[in-house]
Design an enzyme around this catalytic site. Structure first.
Site, PDB file in Angstrom:
ATOM      1  CG  ASP A  53      40.345   2.243  65.738  1.00  0.00           C
ATOM      2  OD1 ASP A  53      39.834   2.468  66.854  1.00  0.00           O
ATOM      3  OD2 ASP A  53      40.417   3.098  64.831  1.00  0.00           O
ATOM      4  CD  GLU A 132      11.190 -22.793  65.144  1.00  0.00           C
ATOM      5  OE1 GLU A 132      11.034 -24.004  65.367  1.00  0.00           O
ATOM      6  OE2 GLU A 132      10.229 -21.987  65.059  1.00  0.00           O
ATOM      7  CD  GLU A 134       9.396 -17.387  59.882  1.00  0.00           C
ATOM      8  OE1 GLU A 134       8.592 -18.306  60.150  1.00  0.00           O
ATOM      9  OE2 GLU A 134       9.064 -16.180  59.904  1.00  0.00           O
ATOM     10  CD  GLU A 215       7.824 -20.411  57.621  1.00  0.00           C
ATOM     11  OE1 GLU A 215       6.648 -20.068  57.377  1.00  0.00           O
ATOM     12  OE2 GLU A 215       8.113 -21.147  58.588  1.00  0.00           O
ATOM     13  CD  GLU A 223      11.620 -21.965  60.329  1.00  0.00           C
ATOM     14  OE1 GLU A 223      11.734 -22.896  61.159  1.00  0.00           O
ATOM     15  OE2 GLU A 223      10.627 -21.222  60.264  1.00  0.00           O
ATOM     16  CG  HIS A 272       8.623 -18.558  66.065  1.00  0.00           C
ATOM     17  ND1 HIS A 272       7.908 -19.376  65.199  1.00  0.00           N
ATOM     18  CD2 HIS A 272       8.088 -17.318  65.938  1.00  0.00           C
ATOM     19  CE1 HIS A 272       6.999 -18.650  64.576  1.00  0.00           C
ATOM     20  NE2 HIS A 272       7.082 -17.401  65.001  1.00  0.00           N
ATOM     21  NE  ARG A 342       1.677 -24.027  64.926  1.00  0.00           N
ATOM     22  CZ  ARG A 342       2.946 -24.392  64.910  1.00  0.00           C
ATOM     23  NH1 ARG A 342       3.896 -23.490  64.822  1.00  0.00           N
ATOM     24  NH2 ARG A 342       3.285 -25.668  64.976  1.00  0.00           N
ATOM     25  CD  GLU A 360       7.423 -21.658  68.839  1.00  0.00           C
ATOM     26  OE1 GLU A 360       7.542 -21.247  67.673  1.00  0.00           O
ATOM     27  OE2 GLU A 360       6.566 -22.507  69.176  1.00  0.00           O
ATOM     28  NE  ARG A 362       3.942 -18.366  67.626  1.00  0.00           N
ATOM     29  CZ  ARG A 362       4.137 -19.203  66.610  1.00  0.00           C
ATOM     30  NH1 ARG A 362       4.893 -20.276  66.759  1.00  0.00           N
ATOM     31  NH2 ARG A 362       3.585 -18.961  65.428  1.00  0.00           N
TER      32      ARG A 362
END
Length: 471
Positions: A53, A132, A134, A215, A223, A272, A342, A360, A362
């Site tokens: 359903d 990745e 976390e 982390e 992580e 990320h 970063r 990547e 982020r």
């Protein structure tokens, strides 16, 4: 190695399976399941499907058109490591029973359409993703929201605020400081054995694990890094990772959450997402441009940046997501790209080989539905390639320390879910190319998420008492 229907039936015999669990993912990204005894499971399930359903799934069918079919994918067959009775797991696509076509609100079917669109476009034939996610592991969490008020209380023996607590067995004092979790050895890192068990179970279930660690945040942020794969399989693996993490924590008498900002004053949990596009065995992101990228890759970045605010509605799908994405802190809010820097929301990792060349992204977080998030990012990137959207110069400075006049020139991600939903509503054409996302699905998604926005807007927050009670 992909599994066939015959392989699945062999697994049933080999492990003396008692039950088969059919799983699918709803719009919000939560796995749902229904179980049949092995006496009601045969090869026919892979051609006829299993009826259920669909009207009871949030954001799906109305009661007047509720019948749906689950079509199991034999390649996803696994033995569940948590159930008492031996149970085979199968991830499923959701089909319309009338014509057998994929249901246009089924996230896994949307991800399959995205992969098919990539091949049909001729731009590439394979999209690789490496998320990745976390997460936090707490000892206990309590909350309540009703007319009398609301509260939330997180308990963690590993929390910096627990240094003065009287604990059963004694307070041993070894724990990470705020922003000090990355990454001292035990006993400061108290979660090594739990993470190791999570990793062993993931590998047992066919998800290759590359690394695990504590982390940055205190109070149990962790992580587990798992290998990249193709879009649909990598989304399947992400769902499996969340399932394993939450159930192993539960078995240890703890509780795990992928909520992006469960505690105030320390790092939130991001996801990320590494990604690249390939064709005929060649990485189209590798070239002679900035940080070893091709022009193709730069255009892909341009597409991500152009559509980032619409993407936010899918990659950062909760009101809590935007408590992580706050300017002025270590959050990937600036829509710029950079090698190794970063502080940019799109990073180009340093790699030795052209095969590993990738970007990547982020700003996503792990509450995102992986089927929708990976598909949406790929569609944005491909739109950048098709329309040659160049992202401009790379960011060479620390974006957290820019003078105000420079900072004002760099676009940012959204600051709230309702803002992101508004951008998605206005900027949806890149998602509907090739019928990957339907307008009907996007509208239903916006309606579903606006219910969360409205509930959040209407609920009095304890911090408002702190700010306004005595005025």
């Amino acid at each position: 190695m992909s599994k066939t229907v015959a392989d699945v039936m062999g697994l049933v015999k080999e492990h003396d399976v008692k039950f088969v669990d059919f799983r699918f993912t709803d719009t919000r990204g939560k796995e749902q399941h229904v179980t049949v005894p092995v006496s009601h499971f045969d090869e026919g399930k892979f051609s006829d499907g299993h009826a259920f359903d669909g009207s009871s799934i949030a954001g799906w069918k109305g009661i007047e058109a509720s019948d749906m079919l689950l079509m199991p994918d034999p390649n996803t067959a696994n033995i569940d490591p948590f159930y008492e009775e031996t149970t085979l797991l199968l991830s499923c696509d959701v089909l319309e029973p009338g014509d057998g076509k994929p249901y246009d609100r089924d996230p896994r079917s949307i991800a399959k359409k995205a992969e098919a669109y990539l091949k049909a476009s001729g731009i590439g034939d394979t999209a690789y993703f490496g998320p990745e996610p976390e997460f936090f592991i707490f000892d206990q969490v309590r909350w309540n929201v009703d007319m009398s008020g609301c509260f939330v209380k997180v308990d963690s023996n590993e929390a910096a605020w627990a240094s003065g607590d009287k604990l059963e067995g004694g307070n041993m004092g070894h724990r990470p400081a705020v922003k000090g979790g990355y990454f001292p050895v035990p006993p400061v890192d108290s979660l090594q054995d739990i993470r190791s068990e999570m990793c062993l179970l993931l590998e047992q279930m066919g998800v290759p694990v590359e690394v695990h660690h504590h982390e940055v945040a205190n109070a149990g942020q962790c992580e587990i890094g798992t290998k990249f794969s193709t879009l649909v399989q990598r989304a399947d693996w992400t769902q499996m990772l969340k399932y394993v993490v939450q159930n192993v924590a539960h078995a240890y008498g703890k509780t795990a959450t992928f909520m992006p900002k469960p505690i105030v004053g320390d790092n939130g949990s991001g996801m990320h997402v590494h990604q690249s596009i390939w064709k005929d065995g060649k990485n189209l992101f590798a070239g002679n441009g900035y940080a070893g990228l091709s022009e193709f890759a730069l255009y892909y970045i341009g597409g991500i940046i152009k559509h980032a605010r619409a993407l936010n509605a899918i990659t950062n799908p909760g009101t809590n997501s935007y408590k992580r994405l706050v300017p002025g802190f270590e959050a990937p809010v600036m829509l710029a790209y950079s090698a190794r820097n970063r502080s940019a929301s799109i990073r180009v990792p340093f790699v030795q080989s052209d095969k590993a060349r990738r970007i990547e992204v982020r700003f996503p977080d792990p509450t995102a539905n992986p089927y929708l998030a990976f598909s949406a990012m790929m569609m944005a990137g491909l739109d950048g390639v098709e329309n040659k959207i160049h992202p401009g110069e790379a960011a060479s400075k620390n974006l957290y320390d820019l003078p105000p006049e420079e900072e004002a020139k760099i676009p940012t991600v959204c600051s709230s879910l309702d803002q992101a939903l508004d951008y998605l509503d206005k900027d949806r054409a890149f998602l509907t190319k090739g019928g990957v996302f339907s307008d009907d699905f996007i509208s239903a998604y916006i309606d579903l998420k606006m219910e969360e926005v409205t509930r959040f807007r209407m609920t009095t927050h304890p911090v408002e008492f702190d700010m306004y009670y005595s005025l």
